[in-house]
Design an enzyme around this catalytic site. Structure first.
Site, PDB file in Angstrom:
ATOM      1  N   HIS A  10       0.824  -1.218   0.000  1.00  0.00           N
ATOM      2  CA  HIS A  10       0.000   0.000   0.000  1.00  0.00           C
ATOM      3  C   HIS A  10       0.862   1.275   0.000  1.00  0.00           C
ATOM      4  O   HIS A  10       2.003   1.239  -0.429  1.00  0.00           O
ATOM      5  CB  HIS A  10      -1.001  -0.045   1.166  1.00  0.00           C
ATOM      6  CG  HIS A  10      -1.689  -1.374   1.247  1.00  0.00           C
ATOM      7  ND1 HIS A  10      -2.732  -1.723   0.430  1.00  0.00           N
ATOM      8  CD2 HIS A  10      -1.406  -2.487   1.995  1.00  0.00           C
ATOM      9  CE1 HIS A  10      -3.103  -2.974   0.697  1.00  0.00           C
ATOM     10  NE2 HIS A  10      -2.312  -3.471   1.633  1.00  0.00           N
ATOM     11  N   GLU A  24      -2.237   0.343   7.844  1.00  0.00           N
ATOM     12  CA  GLU A  24      -1.371  -0.727   7.329  1.00  0.00           C
ATOM     13  C   GLU A  24      -0.163  -0.161   6.581  1.00  0.00           C
ATOM     14  O   GLU A  24       0.961  -0.622   6.745  1.00  0.00           O
ATOM     15  CB  GLU A  24      -2.167  -1.663   6.414  1.00  0.00           C
ATOM     16  CG  GLU A  24      -1.338  -2.840   5.898  1.00  0.00           C
ATOM     17  CD  GLU A  24      -2.087  -3.726   4.916  1.00  0.00           C
ATOM     18  OE1 GLU A  24      -3.274  -3.456   4.646  1.00  0.00           O
ATOM     19  OE2 GLU A  24      -1.466  -4.685   4.414  1.00  0.00           O
ATOM     20  N   HIS A  78       2.825  -7.092   4.452  1.00  0.00           N
ATOM     21  CA  HIS A  78       1.467  -6.600   4.726  1.00  0.00           C
ATOM     22  C   HIS A  78       1.068  -6.881   6.165  1.00  0.00           C
ATOM     23  O   HIS A  78       1.716  -7.655   6.874  1.00  0.00           O
ATOM     24  CB  HIS A  78       0.457  -7.280   3.789  1.00  0.00           C
ATOM     25  CG  HIS A  78       0.561  -6.811   2.372  1.00  0.00           C
ATOM     26  ND1 HIS A  78      -0.331  -5.960   1.795  1.00  0.00           N
ATOM     27  CD2 HIS A  78       1.505  -7.076   1.425  1.00  0.00           C
ATOM     28  CE1 HIS A  78       0.039  -5.708   0.540  1.00  0.00           C
ATOM     29  NE2 HIS A  78       1.148  -6.379   0.298  1.00  0.00           N
ATOM     30  N   GLU A 142       1.739 -11.523   6.161  1.00  0.00           N
ATOM     31  CA  GLU A 142       0.672 -10.764   6.832  1.00  0.00           C
ATOM     32  C   GLU A 142       0.905 -10.949   8.333  1.00  0.00           C
ATOM     33  O   GLU A 142       0.515 -11.960   8.923  1.00  0.00           O
ATOM     34  CB  GLU A 142      -0.711 -11.312   6.458  1.00  0.00           C
ATOM     35  CG  GLU A 142      -1.045 -11.264   4.979  1.00  0.00           C
ATOM     36  CD  GLU A 142      -1.810  -9.995   4.567  1.00  0.00           C
ATOM     37  OE1 GLU A 142      -1.903  -9.045   5.379  1.00  0.00           O
ATOM     38  OE2 GLU A 142      -2.314  -9.972   3.429  1.00  0.00           O
TER      39      GLU A 142
HETATM   40 ZN   LIG Z   1      -2.266  -5.321   2.586  1.00  0.00          ZN
END
Ligand SMILES: [Zn+2]
Length: 287
Positions: A10, A24, A78, A142
């Protein structure tokens, strides 16, 4: 030279998941920068980041960038969201190389070890753009759920960000067999040197990072061309110090870091022919 492409997820107008006062995009950038920083301690590894600031970068640009650069590994970072908790990672769910699978095994194990407080959601596969379109093995982590209170509270601690980054680094070190840079070497200063056959004052001066003039003065030498074998010389000159080039370094950066001018660093390193071409692992004299 191992080429690692780090992709903080992102950025810019795309914050990624947001909850509990966290975005995030900020967390992924922090983690990726830490990974980049920790990897500076290793030799023969070069890192490229899809972004180093809070900017919007399309997914397609990220994979094109990594492909053009010829990365050996695409690592996308992430933070999860959507009502779960814990850690999981992904590789592409289509055809992948055996390296992609074995790299994931190692990365997963190391990140789990560094962040054991996250519940283990396992090694997974998915059809994510960055995993599908990157030509080299790709991996997407993640680390925790931003919308889970307990995970979010962890992610607010800088020590946890450090541990997530360290887990990624430990994985990369194992995957590519990375070796640490040799630490800066310092020759002891303020010592006595016993003149050996064939020595000259200038050779001794060079060895100890001092000058002939200083040796002459410190040792009350009448004739600099007449030193005798066995003679004891005070060599309290400034100690010679070497710095090992890390990826991303340039000479002016190294000069600044050691509080000396670029000219001085060039004088100390007459053997460097092209000042724009220094390579990680190379030893640069800084004192
Ligand atoms: Zn993400």
């Amino acid at each position: 030279m191992v080429k690692i492409y780090l992709d903080p997820g992102h950025g810019g107008t795309d914050p990624g998941a947001t909850a509990n006062g966290l975005k995030e995009k900020d967390l992924t950038l922090k983690i990726a920068k830490k990974v980049q920083d920790y990897l500076k301690d290793y030799k023969d590894v070069s890192v490229k980041m899809s972004r180093t600031t809070d900017t919007t970068i399309e997914l397609v640009k990220r994979t094109i960038d990594a492909n053009n650069w010829g990365a050996d590994y695409f690592v996308s970072i992430h933070i999860n969201a959507g009502g779960g908790s814990g850690y999981e990672d992904f590789i592409y769910n289509g055809n992948v190389s055996s390296a992609t699978i074995s790299y994931q095994n190692v990365m997963h194990g190391e990140i789990r070890k560094a962040t054991p407080y996250f519940k283990n959601r396992g090694k997974k596969r998915a059809n994510f753009h960055v995993l599908r379109e990157s030509k080299m093995p790709g991996f997407l982590s993640e680390s925790g759920f931003i919308d889970n209170k307990a995970d979010a509270n962890r992610l607010k601690q800088s020590s946890v960000i450090d541990q997530i980054a360290q887990g990624h680094v430990n994985g990369l070190v194992r995957v590519f067999g990375l070796k640490k840079n040799t630490p800066v070497k310092t020759v002891a200063s303020g010592s006595t040197y016993t003149v050996k056959r064939g020595d000259t004052l200038s050779a001794i001066a060079k060895k100890y990072g001092t000058t002939v003039d200083k040796l002459v003065k410190d040792n009350n030498i009448k004739n600099p061309n007449l030193i005798r074998v066995g003679q004891k010389l005070k060599v309290s000159g400034s100690a010679v110090k070497y710095y090992t080039v890390k990826s991303g370094d340039n000479l002016s950066k190294i000069a600044k870091k050691h509080g000396i001018s670029l000219d001085k660093i060039k004088k100390l390193n007459p053997s460097i022919k092209n000042y724009n071409l220094i390579r990680p692992g190379q030893k640069i004299r800084v004192k």
